[in-house]
Scaffold this active site. Structure first.
Site, PDB file in Angstrom:
ATOM      1  N   HIS A  64     -32.020  -9.304  27.628  1.00  0.00           N
ATOM      2  CA  HIS A  64     -31.040  -9.515  28.696  1.00  0.00           C
ATOM      3  C   HIS A  64     -31.695  -9.428  30.067  1.00  0.00           C
ATOM      4  O   HIS A  64     -31.225 -10.004  31.040  1.00  0.00           O
ATOM      5  CB  HIS A  64     -29.928  -8.464  28.621  1.00  0.00           C
ATOM      6  CG  HIS A  64     -29.293  -8.362  27.282  1.00  0.00           C
ATOM      7  ND1 HIS A  64     -28.574  -9.392  26.723  1.00  0.00           N
ATOM      8  CD2 HIS A  64     -29.287  -7.367  26.353  1.00  0.00           C
ATOM      9  CE1 HIS A  64     -28.150  -9.033  25.526  1.00  0.00           C
ATOM     10  NE2 HIS A  64     -28.568  -7.810  25.266  1.00  0.00           N
ATOM     11  N   HIS A  94     -34.123  -2.328  36.193  1.00  0.00           N
ATOM     12  CA  HIS A  94     -34.169  -3.697  35.671  1.00  0.00           C
ATOM     13  C   HIS A  94     -33.662  -4.629  36.757  1.00  0.00           C
ATOM     14  O   HIS A  94     -33.180  -4.171  37.801  1.00  0.00           O
ATOM     15  CB  HIS A  94     -33.326  -3.804  34.395  1.00  0.00           C
ATOM     16  CG  HIS A  94     -31.880  -3.495  34.632  1.00  0.00           C
ATOM     17  ND1 HIS A  94     -31.353  -2.239  34.485  1.00  0.00           N
ATOM     18  CD2 HIS A  94     -30.853  -4.279  35.065  1.00  0.00           C
ATOM     19  CE1 HIS A  94     -30.070  -2.258  34.796  1.00  0.00           C
ATOM     20  NE2 HIS A  94     -29.737  -3.491  35.172  1.00  0.00           N
ATOM     21  N   HIS A  96     -31.610  -8.531  37.807  1.00  0.00           N
ATOM     22  CA  HIS A  96     -30.763  -9.678  37.477  1.00  0.00           C
ATOM     23  C   HIS A  96     -31.201 -10.797  38.418  1.00  0.00           C
ATOM     24  O   HIS A  96     -31.508 -10.526  39.583  1.00  0.00           O
ATOM     25  CB  HIS A  96     -29.288  -9.344  37.707  1.00  0.00           C
ATOM     26  CG  HIS A  96     -28.813  -8.164  36.919  1.00  0.00           C
ATOM     27  ND1 HIS A  96     -28.182  -8.287  35.701  1.00  0.00           N
ATOM     28  CD2 HIS A  96     -28.895  -6.826  37.161  1.00  0.00           C
ATOM     29  CE1 HIS A  96     -27.891  -7.083  35.231  1.00  0.00           C
ATOM     30  NE2 HIS A  96     -28.310  -6.170  36.093  1.00  0.00           N
ATOM     31  N   GLU A 106     -25.614  -9.719  41.357  1.00  0.00           N
ATOM     32  CA  GLU A 106     -24.334  -9.416  40.708  1.00  0.00           C
ATOM     33  C   GLU A 106     -23.303  -9.091  41.789  1.00  0.00           C
ATOM     34  O   GLU A 106     -22.253  -9.707  41.858  1.00  0.00           O
ATOM     35  CB  GLU A 106     -24.518  -8.235  39.750  1.00  0.00           C
ATOM     36  CG  GLU A 106     -25.513  -8.552  38.642  1.00  0.00           C
ATOM     37  CD  GLU A 106     -25.205  -7.843  37.356  1.00  0.00           C
ATOM     38  OE1 GLU A 106     -25.298  -6.605  37.324  1.00  0.00           O
ATOM     39  OE2 GLU A 106     -24.868  -8.523  36.361  1.00  0.00           O
ATOM     40  N   HIS A 119     -31.585  -2.896  39.817  1.00  0.00           N
ATOM     41  CA  HIS A 119     -30.740  -1.739  39.483  1.00  0.00           C
ATOM     42  C   HIS A 119     -31.588  -0.576  38.998  1.00  0.00           C
ATOM     43  O   HIS A 119     -32.284  -0.699  37.983  1.00  0.00           O
ATOM     44  CB  HIS A 119     -29.731  -2.113  38.391  1.00  0.00           C
ATOM     45  CG  HIS A 119     -28.664  -3.040  38.873  1.00  0.00           C
ATOM     46  ND1 HIS A 119     -27.948  -3.859  38.035  1.00  0.00           N
ATOM     47  CD2 HIS A 119     -28.184  -3.252  40.125  1.00  0.00           C
ATOM     48  CE1 HIS A 119     -27.067  -4.549  38.765  1.00  0.00           C
ATOM     49  NE2 HIS A 119     -27.203  -4.203  40.034  1.00  0.00           N
ATOM     50  N   THR A 199     -22.561  -3.371  34.214  1.00  0.00           N
ATOM     51  CA  THR A 199     -22.287  -4.802  34.381  1.00  0.00           C
ATOM     52  C   THR A 199     -22.635  -5.601  33.129  1.00  0.00           C
ATOM     53  O   THR A 199     -22.577  -6.826  33.136  1.00  0.00           O
ATOM     54  CB  THR A 199     -23.060  -5.388  35.572  1.00  0.00           C
ATOM     55  OG1 THR A 199     -24.462  -5.313  35.286  1.00  0.00           O
ATOM     56  CG2 THR A 199     -22.752  -4.642  36.859  1.00  0.00           C
ATOM     57  N   THR A 200     -23.071  -4.901  32.086  1.00  0.00           N
ATOM     58  CA  THR A 200     -23.333  -5.542  30.794  1.00  0.00           C
ATOM     59  C   THR A 200     -22.508  -4.808  29.746  1.00  0.00           C
ATOM     60  O   THR A 200     -22.178  -3.635  29.923  1.00  0.00           O
ATOM     61  CB  THR A 200     -24.820  -5.425  30.398  1.00  0.00           C
ATOM     62  OG1 THR A 200     -25.143  -4.053  30.187  1.00  0.00           O
ATOM     63  CG2 THR A 200     -25.730  -6.017  31.451  1.00  0.00           C
TER      64      THR A 200
HETATM   65  C1  SG5 Z   1     -26.820   0.496  29.958  1.00  0.00           C
HETATM   66  O1  SG5 Z   1     -26.339  -0.615  30.707  1.00  0.00           O
HETATM   67  C2  SG5 Z   1     -27.903   0.094  28.993  1.00  0.00           C
HETATM   68  C3  SG5 Z   1     -28.934  -0.786  29.640  1.00  0.00           C
HETATM   69  C4  SG5 Z   1     -28.287  -1.926  30.397  1.00  0.00           C
HETATM   70  C5  SG5 Z   1     -27.305  -1.357  31.371  1.00  0.00           C
HETATM   71  O2  SG5 Z   1     -27.327   1.435  30.860  1.00  0.00           O
HETATM   72  O3  SG5 Z   1     -28.560   1.279  28.516  1.00  0.00           O
HETATM   73  C6  SG5 Z   1     -28.727   1.479  27.179  1.00  0.00           C
HETATM   74  O4  SG5 Z   1     -28.357   0.696  26.350  1.00  0.00           O
HETATM   75  C7  SG5 Z   1     -29.447   2.749  26.797  1.00  0.00           C
HETATM   76  C8  SG5 Z   1     -30.926   2.636  26.852  1.00  0.00           C
HETATM   77  O5  SG5 Z   1     -29.837  -1.276  28.673  1.00  0.00           O
HETATM   78  C9  SG5 Z   1     -31.086  -0.728  28.577  1.00  0.00           C
HETATM   79  O6  SG5 Z   1     -31.494   0.106  29.329  1.00  0.00           O
HETATM   80  C10 SG5 Z   1     -31.928  -1.247  27.478  1.00  0.00           C
HETATM   81  C11 SG5 Z   1     -33.257  -0.574  27.380  1.00  0.00           C
HETATM   82  O7  SG5 Z   1     -29.257  -2.697  31.067  1.00  0.00           O
HETATM   83  C12 SG5 Z   1     -29.609  -3.905  30.577  1.00  0.00           C
HETATM   84  O8  SG5 Z   1     -29.308  -4.292  29.504  1.00  0.00           O
HETATM   85  C13 SG5 Z   1     -30.379  -4.779  31.494  1.00  0.00           C
HETATM   86  C14 SG5 Z   1     -29.506  -5.886  32.065  1.00  0.00           C
HETATM   87  C15 SG5 Z   1     -26.627  -2.308  32.310  1.00  0.00           C
HETATM   88  O9  SG5 Z   1     -26.833  -1.657  33.498  1.00  0.00           O
HETATM   89  S1  SG5 Z   1     -26.276  -2.075  34.845  1.00  0.00           S
HETATM   90  O10 SG5 Z   1     -24.849  -1.826  34.846  1.00  0.00           O
HETATM   91  O11 SG5 Z   1     -27.021  -1.312  35.798  1.00  0.00           O
HETATM   92  N1  SG5 Z   1     -26.515  -3.605  35.057  1.00  0.00           N
HETATM   93 ZN    ZN Z   2     -28.095  -4.227  36.052  1.00  0.00          ZN
END
Ligand code: SG5
Ligand code: ZN
Length: 261
Positions: A64, A94, A96, A106, A119, A199-200
């Protein structure tokens, strides 16, 4: 449930609500920030980023976005102050971004988008035992959002863009030690803040959002390296370029956006 969501026609933000009912909740993110409707709150202090001792571990492609993870086993790197009642630990950051053109962030400001948004995800280790406990609680997470616009090369972002070829495919991970995200901050830490969600998917309503007003700059060349990543894994026949991995703004539903200055 792994591939239940994405950013495509069939699995994108407009259908996320089918598997993740929170999508239609009362505090969803991102939002459009309308500066002249923001309430000025002099009681809000400055935010403080104690990142001096922070330890990055690895960089990965989770299908993602591209994610840099940190050691969050103690309070070595925290965000505090502003709207937060206690320090929150840095877990990961990460990005976007869009395809060619201007979209990619976003959050938007008065309807205008930036090309990308960074973020920095933090969790409340004072109140919760683990990140996953925190991620579902109303005061569990604090995400610092930073807008990116195109212009000159960013002096430090090349450390990330130079590593992207190592994590081209979904599921790839490589060591990424000694990176301090302090180098990615703009000069001013003035911010907007509001209560929102991830946001995901699962779109949990657990995030205190802190959005910096001042963007940082990266070059088109640096941005284009993000667009060489793939949503797909190496073993998949189809290759899908990772771009437009952003959710559009969601209804404010009576929430207040606050600003200290
Ligand atoms: C959760 O949401 C997820 C993130 C995800 C954001 O924090 O965390 C978990 O699933 C626990 C590790 O996923 C990861 O960190 C995967 C390693 O971020 C993403 O998938 C990247 C887009 C979404 O976060 S946000 O609201 O700041 N965009
Ligand atoms: Zn994000």
């Amino acid at each position: 449930s792994e591939n239940r969501w994405g950013y495509g026609k069939e699995d994108g933000p407009s259908v996320w609500h089918k598997h993740y009912p929170s999508a239609k909740g009362n505090r969803q993110s991102p939002i459009d920030i309308i500066p002249h409707q923001v309430s000025h709150d002099p009681s809000l202090g400055q935010i403080v980023l104690n990142y001096d001792q922070c330890t990055s571990i690895n960089i990965s492609n989770n299908g993602h976005s591209v994610v840099v993870e940190f050691d969050d086993s103690d309070d070595r790197s925290v965000i505090l102050g502003g709207p937060l009642d206690n320090p929150y630990r840095l877990k990961q950051f990460h990005f976007h971004w869009g395809g060619k053109g201007c979209r990619g962030s976003e959050h938007t400001v008065a309807g205008n988008c930036y090309v990308s948004e960074l973020h920095l995800v933090h969790w409340n280790a004072v109140k919760f035992r683990t990140y996953s406990d925190a991620a579902t609680a109303p005061d569990g997470l604090a995400v610092l959002g930073i807008f990116l616009e195109t212009g000159d090369d960013h002096r430090w972002l090349h450390m990330i863009t130079d590593a992207l070829y190592m994590v081209k495919f979904k599921g790839s991970v490589t060591d990424f030690k000694g990176f301090n995200p302090k180098c990615l901050l703009p000069s001013s830490l003035h911010y907007w803040t509001y209560l929102g969600s991830l946001t995901t998917p699962p779109l949990d309503e657990s995030v205190t959002w802190i959005i910096l007003k001042e963007p940082i700059t990266l070059s088109e060349r640096q941005l284009s390296k993000f667009r060489m990543l793939l949503f797909t894994a190496e073993e998949e026949d189809q290759r899908m370029r990772m771009e437009n991995n952003f959710r559009p703004p969601q209804p404010l539903k009576g929430r207040k956006v606050r600003s200290s200055v």
